[in-house]
Motif scaffolding. Structure first.
Motif, PDB file in Angstrom:
ATOM      1  N   GLU A 101       7.192   7.113   8.465  1.00  0.00           N
ATOM      2  CA  GLU A 101       6.796   6.116  10.288  1.00  0.00           C
ATOM      3  C   GLU A 101       5.525   6.512  10.438  1.00  0.00           C
ATOM      4  O   GLU A 101       4.708   5.762  10.374  1.00  0.00           O
ATOM      5  N   PHE A 102       5.235   8.159   9.426  1.00  0.00           N
ATOM      6  CA  PHE A 102       3.881   8.443   9.553  1.00  0.00           C
ATOM      7  C   PHE A 102       3.001   7.752   8.494  1.00  0.00           C
ATOM      8  O   PHE A 102       1.715   6.650   9.216  1.00  0.00           O
ATOM      9  N   ALA A 103       3.449   6.748   7.526  1.00  0.00           N
ATOM     10  CA  ALA A 103       2.756   5.962   6.533  1.00  0.00           C
ATOM     11  C   ALA A 103       2.438   4.120   7.406  1.00  0.00           C
ATOM     12  O   ALA A 103       1.662   3.824   7.149  1.00  0.00           O
ATOM     13  N   MET A 129       0.593  -1.585  -0.173  1.00  0.00           N
ATOM     14  CA  MET A 129       0.134  -0.279   0.180  1.00  0.00           C
ATOM     15  C   MET A 129       1.238   1.334  -0.404  1.00  0.00           C
ATOM     16  O   MET A 129       0.926   2.084  -0.117  1.00  0.00           O
ATOM     17  N   TYR A 130       2.306   1.228   0.317  1.00  0.00           N
ATOM     18  CA  TYR A 130       2.937   2.707   0.408  1.00  0.00           C
ATOM     19  C   TYR A 130       3.238   2.889  -1.358  1.00  0.00           C
ATOM     20  O   TYR A 130       3.272   3.906  -1.140  1.00  0.00           O
ATOM     21  N   GLY A 131       3.124   1.786  -2.271  1.00  0.00           N
ATOM     22  CA  GLY A 131       2.803   2.890  -4.011  1.00  0.00           C
ATOM     23  C   GLY A 131       1.634   2.907  -4.219  1.00  0.00           C
ATOM     24  O   GLY A 131       1.762   3.310  -4.732  1.00  0.00           O
ATOM     25  N   SER A 132       0.974   3.231  -3.167  1.00  0.00           N
ATOM     26  CA  SER A 132      -0.513   3.670  -3.794  1.00  0.00           C
ATOM     27  C   SER A 132      -0.735   5.359  -3.804  1.00  0.00           C
ATOM     28  O   SER A 132      -0.537   5.936  -2.904  1.00  0.00           O
ATOM     29  N   HIS A 133      -0.715   5.584  -4.771  1.00  0.00           N
ATOM     30  CA  HIS A 133      -0.896   7.100  -4.998  1.00  0.00           C
ATOM     31  C   HIS A 133      -1.680   8.028  -4.162  1.00  0.00           C
ATOM     32  O   HIS A 133      -1.466   8.628  -3.518  1.00  0.00           O
TER      33      HIS A 133
END
Length: 353
Positions: free
Chosen positions: A176-178, A13-17
């Motif tokens: 870290e927030f993500a 999900m880190y790659g989700s715009h």
């Protein structure tokens, strides 16, 4: 333990715009702390009150299965303590009161013993939770501290984690927030799967997840992640998306694992957009300057007045048939005087663009 999240799915999900955009807004909001002025502190108090009013209205709409939103002024009046309002259905008032009670109960969560508050919130809202589902929720919450710390990259031994809960200081580090936000979403997805077990109707599902929304916001507060909000229509739409996503995978029982990669990914992509919207709204609340708002409203009134006069006198770019500047100023002053009440009202509280 039936809650075991898949870190690879979370990492994807880190790659989700939409997640990336939301995280940017969230970090910008957190950067405003510690708040520097009395006005910012007052604005933050107003924001918190406004958020509870919005939540109580949304929960009332969902609980009563209304197609239309609860009037904001009614929700505000009940929040302020009114229990009788002329022309307002007493059922709406009672439900708003229950919604505020549930909100206040969950707000006392401090990272430990969440199951008691969760079940109390469900009871206040009239939601029955069968015993085996309650047991699964309890197991999830008993391991919540370890899960949140592991998912957000914060190491601590189990004995300490059990005593200190999940409380973490604010971070403006984007990664870290993500991590913290996505960790909270694993819990959100698992709790939705548990609370909606055996329920197919989207309106009934929306009712059953109200304690989940309150709990996850309270949990995010412990992670120093700002709260989020969705309205009733957005909430109900979520379940159609989740049901569609679930059809692409093999049937999975919540008693095997309450974390579902398909519903998790769908839920994150959908709700991250609204999280970003809410964090942007929160920033605008904090940045609001009543004096500047009043001046902006007056300037806008003057601009509209001059445009109206220009149209009235059929002014042209070369000045043909134009009234004098003095005439325009005199007329504009007169119009602005008549519009002064609306200017003052426009500067009375934060507004969204």
């Amino acid at each position: 333990m039936s809650f075991v999240y898949d870190q690879k799915v979370v990492d994807s999900m880190y790659g989700s715009h939409v997640v990336s955009m939301a995280v940017d807004y969230g970090v910008d909001l957190v950067k405003m702390w510690p708040l520097q002025t009395n006005q910012e502190l007052e604005n933050d108090v107003k924001y918190a009150e406004n958020l509870q009013v919005m939540f109580s209205g949304m929960m009332t709409q969902v609980l009563l299965k209304r197609s239309e939103e609860v009037d904001q002024s009614v929700a505000e009046a009940v929040y302020e303590g009114m229990d009788v309002l002329p022309g307002v259905d007493p059922e709406i008032i009672r439900t708003l009161m229950d919604a505020n009670h549930a909100y206040d109960v969950m707000a006392s969560y401090h990272g430990v013993d969440g199951i008691e508050l969760f079940m109390e919130t469900a009871r206040i809202l009239g939601i029955d939770v069968e015993t085996r589902i309650e047991k699964e929720i309890q197991d999830l919450m008993e391991n919540l501290s370890r899960t949140m710390r592991s998912a957000s990259g914060f190491e601590v031994d189990d004995d300490v984690a059990e005593n200190v809960g999940i409380c973490q200081s604010a971070t403006v580090d984007r990664n870290e927030f993500a991590r913290r936000y996505l960790a909270s979403m694993t819990v959100l997805d698992a709790l939705i799967n548990l609370m909606c077990y055996g329920t197919d109707d989207s309106q009934e599902q929306a009712i059953r997840v109200l304690p989940v929304l309150l709990f996850v916001n309270a949990m995010r507060n412990q992670l120093s992640i700002p709260p989020t909000f969705i309205n009733a229509e957005q909430l109900i739409n979520l379940f159609g998306l989740r049901d569609t996503a679930r059809q692409f995978g093999r049937p999975q029982s919540v008693f095997d694992s309450s974390f579902n990669p398909l519903t998790f990914s769908t839920t994150v992509k959908y709700l991250a957009f609204f999280a970003g919207q809410e964090w942007l709204r929160h920033m605008r609340f904090l940045e609001w300057d009543p004096k500047q708002a009043e001046q902006d409203a007056k300037d806008e009134d003057e601009r509209k007045s001059r445009e109206a006069l220009a149209k009235k006198y059929n002014l042209t770019s070369d000045g043909d048939n134009a009234a004098s500047d003095a005439d325009l100023d005199s007329s504009a002053d007169s119009n602005l005087s008549e519009d002064s009440d609306s200017s003052e009202e426009a500067g009375s509280e934060p507004t969204e663009e």
